[in-house]
Design a protein around this motif. Structure first.
Motif, PDB file in Angstrom:
ATOM      1  N   PRO A   1      -7.641 -40.027 -14.342  1.00 23.48           N
ATOM      2  CA  PRO A   1      -8.532 -40.478 -14.426  1.00 23.48           C
ATOM      3  C   PRO A   1      -7.494 -41.961 -15.871  1.00 23.48           C
ATOM      4  O   PRO A   1      -8.215 -42.594 -16.314  1.00 23.48           O
ATOM      5  N   LEU A   2      -6.420 -41.316 -16.945  1.00 23.23           N
ATOM      6  CA  LEU A   2      -6.278 -42.059 -17.616  1.00 23.23           C
ATOM      7  C   LEU A   2      -5.345 -42.975 -17.360  1.00 23.23           C
ATOM      8  O   LEU A   2      -5.250 -44.001 -17.388  1.00 23.23           O
ATOM      9  N   LEU A   3      -4.797 -42.675 -16.047  1.00 20.62           N
ATOM     10  CA  LEU A   3      -4.266 -43.443 -15.235  1.00 20.62           C
ATOM     11  C   LEU A   3      -5.350 -44.873 -15.039  1.00 20.62           C
ATOM     12  O   LEU A   3      -4.513 -45.621 -14.557  1.00 20.62           O
ATOM     13  N   PHE A   4      -5.992 -44.515 -14.388  1.00 22.73           N
ATOM     14  CA  PHE A   4      -6.603 -45.476 -13.995  1.00 22.73           C
ATOM     15  C   PHE A   4      -8.223 -46.397 -15.079  1.00 22.73           C
ATOM     16  O   PHE A   4      -7.691 -48.042 -14.579  1.00 22.73           O
TER      17      PHE A   4
ATOM     18  N   THR B   1     -14.899 -50.735 -18.353  1.00 28.91           N
ATOM     19  CA  THR B   1     -13.797 -49.277 -18.153  1.00 28.91           C
ATOM     20  C   THR B   1     -14.356 -48.675 -19.282  1.00 28.91           C
ATOM     21  O   THR B   1     -13.851 -47.510 -19.745  1.00 28.91           O
ATOM     22  N   ILE B   2     -13.550 -49.438 -20.914  1.00 28.03           N
ATOM     23  CA  ILE B   2     -13.907 -48.649 -22.386  1.00 28.03           C
ATOM     24  C   ILE B   2     -15.275 -47.963 -22.319  1.00 28.03           C
ATOM     25  O   ILE B   2     -15.623 -47.109 -22.981  1.00 28.03           O
ATOM     26  N   VAL B   3     -16.235 -48.777 -22.146  1.00 25.30           N
ATOM     27  CA  VAL B   3     -17.718 -47.817 -22.645  1.00 25.30           C
ATOM     28  C   VAL B   3     -17.716 -47.208 -21.587  1.00 25.30           C
ATOM     29  O   VAL B   3     -17.526 -45.759 -21.832  1.00 25.30           O
ATOM     30  N   PHE B   4     -17.125 -47.374 -20.286  1.00 25.05           N
ATOM     31  CA  PHE B   4     -17.193 -45.623 -19.024  1.00 25.05           C
ATOM     32  C   PHE B   4     -16.448 -44.774 -19.597  1.00 25.05           C
ATOM     33  O   PHE B   4     -16.393 -43.496 -19.226  1.00 25.05           O
ATOM     34  N   ALA B   5     -15.457 -44.819 -20.073  1.00 26.75           N
ATOM     35  CA  ALA B   5     -14.357 -44.262 -20.515  1.00 26.75           C
ATOM     36  C   ALA B   5     -14.359 -43.365 -21.711  1.00 26.75           C
ATOM     37  O   ALA B   5     -14.658 -41.918 -22.289  1.00 26.75           O
ATOM     38  N   GLY B   6     -14.961 -43.763 -23.100  1.00 28.67           N
ATOM     39  CA  GLY B   6     -16.355 -43.928 -24.108  1.00 28.67           C
ATOM     40  C   GLY B   6     -16.907 -42.748 -23.399  1.00 28.67           C
ATOM     41  O   GLY B   6     -17.523 -41.818 -24.864  1.00 28.67           O
TER      42      GLY B   6
ATOM     43  N   ALA C   1     -17.549 -38.670 -24.908  1.00 36.11           N
ATOM     44  CA  ALA C   1     -17.527 -38.055 -25.930  1.00 36.11           C
ATOM     45  C   ALA C   1     -19.493 -38.684 -26.566  1.00 36.11           C
ATOM     46  O   ALA C   1     -19.348 -38.352 -28.028  1.00 36.11           O
ATOM     47  N   THR C   2     -20.288 -39.178 -25.568  1.00 37.91           N
ATOM     48  CA  THR C   2     -21.537 -39.219 -26.189  1.00 37.91           C
ATOM     49  C   THR C   2     -22.913 -38.132 -26.139  1.00 37.91           C
ATOM     50  O   THR C   2     -23.724 -38.538 -26.264  1.00 37.91           O
ATOM     51  N   GLY C   3     -21.925 -36.918 -25.321  1.00 37.75           N
ATOM     52  CA  GLY C   3     -22.780 -35.996 -25.321  1.00 37.75           C
ATOM     53  C   GLY C   3     -23.887 -35.764 -24.075  1.00 37.75           C
ATOM     54  O   GLY C   3     -23.376 -36.059 -23.432  1.00 37.75           O
ATOM     55  N   ASP C   4     -24.977 -35.665 -24.802  1.00 32.34           N
ATOM     56  CA  ASP C   4     -26.653 -35.599 -23.831  1.00 32.34           C
ATOM     57  C   ASP C   4     -26.541 -37.131 -23.468  1.00 32.34           C
ATOM     58  O   ASP C   4     -27.013 -37.021 -22.028  1.00 32.34           O
TER      59      ASP C   4
END
Length: 184
Positions: free
Chosen positions: A115-118, A147-152, A155-158
């Motif tokens: 996923p990091l490569l993607f 991409t940044i929102v999806f990858a982040g 870290a948002t839990g619930d």
């Protein structure tokens, strides 16, 4: 660019964008591995993205440079791995017990770095589109933000699924607009 490649790029980009938005919307409120229909549509979207990466690489032609090559290469390698991960998640969503596939010492690095490569490939693709001037810059910005929102979202839990939907909307819109704007 050959007309049939441009047409393939247009169709697959638009379809992948639509599928990403619908798939992640279906997974909203589902369990850890999403719903079976949502996972299936995510799987299909990632299969289509393989063609999208190649077609956008060809579409940018000489303006690609190293950034374009790395976007296509890393994006596709990561995408193939993500497609395999989504396939296992689809089985998990249908109540199969396959989570040990991800924790196997042999597969764990692939599961962690694919996923990091993607994500790196997507960021490079967005950058290529912004700098390449073949497509409107807003398409690149949509892909970057999505991409940044999806990858982040991890870290948002619930709120992870809701944030993933938001990221999918931006990314999906970027691919839809890219498909509409590619000239045949």
């Amino acid at each position: 660019m050959h007309q049939s490649i441009a047409r393939l790029g247009k169709i697959t980009s638009i379809l992948a964008g639509i599928l990403l938005i619908v798939a992640h919307s279906l997974n909203l409120g589902a369990g850890n591995y999403g719903s079976v229909p949502g996972s299936l549509l995510t799987f299909l979207a990632h299969l289509l993205l393989i063609f999208v990466f190649f077609c956008l690489y060809i579409y940018h032609g000489e303006t690609n440079g190293l950034v374009g090559f790395l976007a296509m290469l890393l994006g596709n390698i990561g995408n193939v791995i993500v497609t395999a991960i989504v396939y296992v998640e689809m089985a998990e969503a249908s109540k199969e017990k396959l989570s040990q596939v991800f924790t196997n010492p042999m597969n764990e690095p692939i599961h962690n770095f694919g996923p990091l490569l993607f994500v790196i490939g997507m960021i490079l693709l967005g950058t290529l589109i912004i700098r390449g001037k073949r497509l409107p810059a807003y398409i690149g910005y949509l892909l970057l933000v999505g991409t940044i929102v999806f990858a982040g979202a991890t870290a948002t839990g619930d709120y992870q699924r809701a944030i993933e939907v938001l990221g999918a909307i931006f990314t999906g819109a970027g691919f839809i607009f890219a498909g509409v704007k590619v000239k045949s």
